[in-house]
Design a protein around this motif. Structure first.
Motif, PDB file in Angstrom:
ATOM      1  N   VAL A 100       0.977  -1.212   0.080  1.00  0.00           N
ATOM      2  CA  VAL A 100      -0.095  -0.072  -0.062  1.00  0.00           C
ATOM      3  C   VAL A 100       0.921   1.345   0.085  1.00  0.00           C
ATOM      4  N   PHE A 101       0.588   2.286  -0.959  1.00  0.00           N
ATOM      5  CA  PHE A 101       1.308   3.431  -1.096  1.00  0.00           C
ATOM      6  C   PHE A 101       0.228   4.545  -0.528  1.00  0.00           C
ATOM      7  N   ILE A 102       0.736   5.354   0.322  1.00  0.00           N
ATOM      8  CA  ILE A 102      -0.127   6.480   0.910  1.00  0.00           C
ATOM      9  C   ILE A 102       0.832   7.611   0.825  1.00  0.00           C
ATOM     10  N   SER A 103       0.216   8.708  -0.023  1.00  0.00           N
ATOM     11  CA  SER A 103       0.729  10.103  -0.049  1.00  0.00           C
ATOM     12  C   SER A 103       0.435  10.934   0.727  1.00  0.00           C
ATOM     13  N   ASP A 104       0.983  12.214   0.757  1.00  0.00           N
ATOM     14  CA  ASP A 104       0.666  13.382   1.265  1.00  0.00           C
ATOM     15  C   ASP A 104       0.133  13.377   2.760  1.00  0.00           C
ATOM     16  N   ILE A 105       0.753  12.643   3.791  1.00  0.00           N
ATOM     17  CA  ILE A 105       0.452  12.524   5.093  1.00  0.00           C
ATOM     18  C   ILE A 105       0.797  13.931   5.815  1.00  0.00           C
ATOM     19  N   PRO A 106      -0.143  14.309   6.374  1.00  0.00           N
ATOM     20  CA  PRO A 106       0.184  15.709   7.149  1.00  0.00           C
ATOM     21  C   PRO A 106       0.780  15.316   8.498  1.00  0.00           C
ATOM     22  N   ALA A 107       1.407  16.427   9.284  1.00  0.00           N
ATOM     23  CA  ALA A 107       1.953  16.186  10.540  1.00  0.00           C
ATOM     24  C   ALA A 107       0.289  16.385  11.264  1.00  0.00           C
ATOM     25  N   MET A 108       0.032  15.677  12.305  1.00  0.00           N
ATOM     26  CA  MET A 108      -1.251  15.938  13.049  1.00  0.00           C
ATOM     27  C   MET A 108      -1.233  16.798  14.132  1.00  0.00           C
ATOM     28  N   SER A 109      -2.467  17.358  14.145  1.00  0.00           N
ATOM     29  CA  SER A 109      -2.604  18.472  15.330  1.00  0.00           C
ATOM     30  C   SER A 109      -4.073  18.146  15.803  1.00  0.00           C
ATOM     31  N   MET A 110      -4.444  19.054  16.861  1.00  0.00           N
ATOM     32  CA  MET A 110      -5.775  18.945  16.957  1.00  0.00           C
ATOM     33  C   MET A 110      -6.763  19.369  16.441  1.00  0.00           C
ATOM     34  N   ARG A 111      -6.346  20.065  15.175  1.00  0.00           N
ATOM     35  CA  ARG A 111      -7.395  20.407  14.223  1.00  0.00           C
ATOM     36  C   ARG A 111      -7.924  19.255  13.162  1.00  0.00           C
ATOM     37  N   ILE A 112      -6.956  18.313  13.353  1.00  0.00           N
ATOM     38  CA  ILE A 112      -7.599  17.110  12.374  1.00  0.00           C
ATOM     39  C   ILE A 112      -7.272  15.869  13.378  1.00  0.00           C
ATOM     40  N   ARG A 113      -7.898  15.993  14.517  1.00  0.00           N
ATOM     41  CA  ARG A 113      -7.555  14.881  15.194  1.00  0.00           C
ATOM     42  C   ARG A 113      -8.510  13.731  14.947  1.00  0.00           C
ATOM     43  N   ASP A 114      -9.654  13.843  14.170  1.00  0.00           N
ATOM     44  CA  ASP A 114     -10.392  12.540  13.887  1.00  0.00           C
ATOM     45  C   ASP A 114      -9.667  11.857  12.838  1.00  0.00           C
ATOM     46  N   LYS A 115      -8.924  12.689  11.887  1.00  0.00           N
ATOM     47  CA  LYS A 115      -8.137  11.928  10.722  1.00  0.00           C
ATOM     48  C   LYS A 115      -6.921  11.331  11.408  1.00  0.00           C
ATOM     49  N   ALA A 116      -6.333  11.853  12.406  1.00  0.00           N
ATOM     50  CA  ALA A 116      -5.275  11.323  13.198  1.00  0.00           C
ATOM     51  C   ALA A 116      -5.899   9.985  13.633  1.00  0.00           C
ATOM     52  N   ARG A 117      -6.947   9.756  14.307  1.00  0.00           N
ATOM     53  CA  ARG A 117      -7.405   8.709  14.916  1.00  0.00           C
ATOM     54  C   ARG A 117      -7.619   7.666  13.717  1.00  0.00           C
ATOM     55  N   ARG A 118      -8.011   8.094  12.631  1.00  0.00           N
ATOM     56  CA  ARG A 118      -8.738   7.067  11.656  1.00  0.00           C
ATOM     57  C   ARG A 118      -7.141   6.592  10.895  1.00  0.00           C
ATOM     58  N   PHE A 119      -6.018   7.448  11.006  1.00  0.00           N
ATOM     59  CA  PHE A 119      -4.761   7.097  10.569  1.00  0.00           C
ATOM     60  C   PHE A 119      -3.994   6.060  11.325  1.00  0.00           C
ATOM     61  N   ILE A 120      -4.405   6.074  12.644  1.00  0.00           N
ATOM     62  CA  ILE A 120      -3.739   5.072  13.851  1.00  0.00           C
ATOM     63  C   ILE A 120      -4.355   3.846  13.353  1.00  0.00           C
ATOM     64  N   THR A 121      -5.797   3.806  13.272  1.00  0.00           N
ATOM     65  CA  THR A 121      -6.639   2.703  12.996  1.00  0.00           C
ATOM     66  C   THR A 121      -6.111   2.195  11.774  1.00  0.00           C
ATOM     67  N   MET A 158      -2.563   8.651  23.557  1.00  0.00           N
ATOM     68  CA  MET A 158      -1.089   8.375  23.741  1.00  0.00           C
ATOM     69  C   MET A 158      -0.681   6.992  23.498  1.00  0.00           C
ATOM     70  N   PHE A 159      -1.378   6.118  24.243  1.00  0.00           N
ATOM     71  CA  PHE A 159      -0.925   4.566  23.882  1.00  0.00           C
ATOM     72  C   PHE A 159      -0.952   4.419  22.403  1.00  0.00           C
ATOM     73  N   ALA A 160      -2.085   4.937  21.736  1.00  0.00           N
ATOM     74  CA  ALA A 160      -2.350   4.674  20.234  1.00  0.00           C
ATOM     75  C   ALA A 160      -1.214   5.241  19.433  1.00  0.00           C
ATOM     76  N   PHE A 161      -0.850   6.405  19.700  1.00  0.00           N
ATOM     77  CA  PHE A 161      -0.040   7.194  19.070  1.00  0.00           C
ATOM     78  C   PHE A 161       1.262   6.678  19.063  1.00  0.00           C
ATOM     79  N   ARG A 162       1.900   6.233  20.311  1.00  0.00           N
ATOM     80  CA  ARG A 162       3.007   5.645  20.372  1.00  0.00           C
ATOM     81  C   ARG A 162       3.335   4.409  19.880  1.00  0.00           C
ATOM     82  N   ARG A 163       1.968   3.552  19.837  1.00  0.00           N
ATOM     83  CA  ARG A 163       1.963   2.290  18.975  1.00  0.00           C
ATOM     84  C   ARG A 163       2.098   2.343  17.452  1.00  0.00           C
ATOM     85  N   ALA A 164       1.372   3.685  17.021  1.00  0.00           N
ATOM     86  CA  ALA A 164       1.307   3.756  15.600  1.00  0.00           C
ATOM     87  C   ALA A 164       2.851   4.005  15.154  1.00  0.00           C
ATOM     88  N   VAL A 165       3.577   4.930  16.152  1.00  0.00           N
ATOM     89  CA  VAL A 165       5.026   5.350  15.510  1.00  0.00           C
ATOM     90  C   VAL A 165       5.637   3.992  15.816  1.00  0.00           C
TER      91      VAL A 165
END
Length: 605
Positions: free
Chosen positions: A456-477, A555-562
């Motif tokens: 899978v190729f994924i392009s244009d991934i932004p740095a995450m912030s509270m403004r796009i927190r829902d997108k960040a959650r989806r990205f972690i999933t 934070m558990f989820a973010f650390r796991r994703a990294v």
């Protein structure tokens, strides 16, 4: 300046502590890549673990070895348990057959009396004094509807017990394991070693990650509720065996009503019904033991607590062996105190049926894999000309190796939906971040992508912030599911992996107060309504689940994703794609050693 992320760049930028790295330091792979899942006699988890240590692929860790030993001991007890459960299911099938025959015989006697007009006298004589006590305590008009059927049902069941005997008792199950610890400590690796080793020993075995398990529960509940509604709406839903009986229609209708009432009583609690279908492979029959390997147990909301408590309690009570991983000890799962009484019963059931083991290492072994991955570059940043040029070059290279033409496609998703894949070719797919994470899709969609595409190729991934927190959650999933299915991943992103979830000028992503009280709702709908519609929530979770993750859970989820993104760049991970991804397993089953298989395998050399 060219900044394409290789693992060596992580080292150079100081993201991995240098004191942990030296010339002889060995690394702990997080998954059993060197094991062929199709092998008829895979090694046990302890011998496998020690072999990897001897080969220099793992650093010895006393916590990991303790868990591997416990899993090895459990594996040794499973062979006899499988035999015991086979014998039990033979007895159970015979008992169920005899009970059903006697049940129908009793019904025949009752319906004959009804047709003759003597049913009331007969039933009154046979019933216990329960109905008389009801009549004495209440006026006749106050008796609840259905009490007569309930008393008839109870008396019929009591008589069946005396005629056929009680349900056979299942043999005692060996204790499972609940393994918890920090991100990257080796929990999933050890569980997968055990799961692989059960191949050929236990017939009914399943491995679920939290997202997939909740979706499966969601879908099964939806189907059961739908069937109940359809059955109630069918006025002529009289079984064929009843229609063929030599009775008048009025008597047949009474008989059908009694049978429907029996089914309603049995289906009154839907979670046990879902649990009974959760593991069993119907094509293989129901004989034998059952093992559930459950990765990343969480209790993110009320529904997760109620559903997991009901289903896992049922499975444990009926002999299923559970091997589970989590970031938290069982008693710490419910940080928000939701459904406390139900949760406490669930914890008690876990402690009764599982050995609770902590992997106490503070080391994230996924990061340490980085030292051997200097030549592998699958993560490109920032989003500038040089990095994007390299990203596009790899896309063309992989497509050429895949030996096909790039086309759009659709893949089936749970609940009868489909997801469009804009660009795909022989197991390779390409998406933008916004396409996968910027619209209301969720775990079901990501599971569909992960199962159908090994790369899978994924392009244009932004740095995450509270403004796009829902997108960040989806990205972690999304990362969770690509990792769980062992996909090869290529990314182009605005920042390095370690900076991806650190926030931007728009604000940090770790806004604890916001996360503590934030809830994603499905309007004012009840869970049953949401399930009936088969929707998915915008938060990447199963339909209708409210995202009540605390800041600590985030934070558990973010650390796991990294941690997982780092591991997914390494040779150890990439070498496992061919043997572990469902695409290649299907390919071997369907096409054998075809030229297409050869081309796909060459792409991973």
């Amino acid at each position: 300046m060219r900044r394409i992320l290789s693992i060596s760049s992580l080292l150079n930028q100081g993201f991995i502590q240098r004191r942990c790295l030296n010339a002889y330091f060995m690394i702990n792979a997080i998954r059993p890549y060197s094991v062929d899942l199709s092998s008829p006699n895979p090694p046990g988890p302890l011998s496998h673990y020690r072999n990897l240590v001897e080969q220099g692929k793992l650093q010895h860790d006393p916590y990991q070895e303790k868990v591997a030993l416990a899993l090895e001991n459990l594996l040794g007890r499973l062979e006899q348990y499988e035999k015991d459960m086979k014998e039990y299911h033979i007895k159970l099938a015979e008992w169920e057959k005899n009970r059903e025959n006697e049940h129908r015989r009793l019904l025949m006697e009752e319906v004959e009396l009804k047709q003759q007009g003597d049913l009331w006298t007969s039933v009154k004589d046979r019933r216990s004094r329960l109905l008389e006590r009801w009549a004495f305590r209440r006026k006749s008009q106050d008796i609840e509807p259905g009490v007569g059927k309930w008393v008839s049902y109870l008396n019929r069941e009591k008589k069946l017990d005396s005629l056929v005997g009680r349900r056979p008792t299942a043999p005692p199950a060996p204790k499972g394991l609940y393994v918890y610890g920090n991100v990257g400590s080796g929990k999933t690796m050890l569980m997968d070693m055990f799961y692989t080793a059960t191949n050929g020993i236990v017939k009914h075995r399943r491995r679920f990650h939290f997202h997939e398990a909740m979706l499966r529960i969601n879908e099964d509940m939806h189907k059961l509720w739908k069937n109940q509604v359809e059955e109630k709406s069918l006025q002529s839903s009289i079984s064929s065996w009843i229609m063929n009986l030599p009775f008048e229609m009025k008597a047949k209708e009474w008989l059908a009503a009694e049978e429907r009432y029996k089914q309603e009583v049995q289906m009154k609690n839907i979670l046990p019904a879902v649990a009974d279908k959760f593991l069993v492979d119907r094509e293989a029959g129901e004989r034998g033991a059952s093992i559930l390997c459950f990765d990343e147990i969480q209790t993110v909301d009320v529904f997760a607590i109620v559903a997991l408590s009901g289903i896992l309690s049922r499975l444990l009570s009926t002999g299923t062996v559970l091997v589970a991983t989590s970031n938290r000890a069982p008693e710490d799962l419910n940080q928000d105190g939701m459904q406390r009484e139900i949760f406490q019963k669930f914890v008690k059931k876990l402690e009764e049926h599982c050995e609770i083991i902590l992997i106490g290492s503070e080391i994230d072994y996924r990061r340490l894999i980085a030292q051997r991955s200097v030549d592998k570059v699958h993560y490109f940043w920032p989003l500038d000309g040089t990095a994007l040029e390299e990203f596009e070059k790899l896309w063309r290279q992989v497509i050429n190796q895949a030996g096909g033409k790039v086309t759009s496609n659709t893949v089936p998703v749970m609940f009868g939906r489909r997801l469009e894949v804009p660009e795909s070719c022989n197991g390779v797919a390409r998406f933008t971040f916004e396409y996968l994470c910027g619209q209301p899709v969720g775990a079901a969609d990501y599971i569909a992508v992960a199962k159908n595409y090994h790369t899978v190729f994924i392009s244009d991934i932004p740095a995450m912030s509270m403004r796009i927190r829902d997108k960040a959650r989806r990205f972690i999933t999304l990362i969770d599911e690509l990792y769980n299915h062992h996909c090869r991943l290529f990314c182009s992103a605005a920042s390095s992996i370690d900076d991806l979830f650190q926030g931007t000028e728009e604000g940090t992503l770790f806004d604890l107060e916001s996360f503590q009280f934030e809830t994603e709702t499905e309007g004012t709908k009840l869970r049953r309504d949401v399930l009936a519609e088969g929707n998915v929530s915008s938060g990447g979770a199963p339909a209708g689940i409210k995202a009540m993750l605390s800041g600590q859970e985030e934070m558990f989820a973010f650390r796991r994703a990294v941690s997982r993104l780092i591991e997914m760049q390494t040779p150890l991970y990439l070498e496992g794609v061919r043997s572990l991804h469902p695409y290649f397993q299907r390919d071997h089953r369907n096409f054998g050693n075809s030229s297409a298989t050869t081309v796909q395998h060459q792409a991973f050399q």
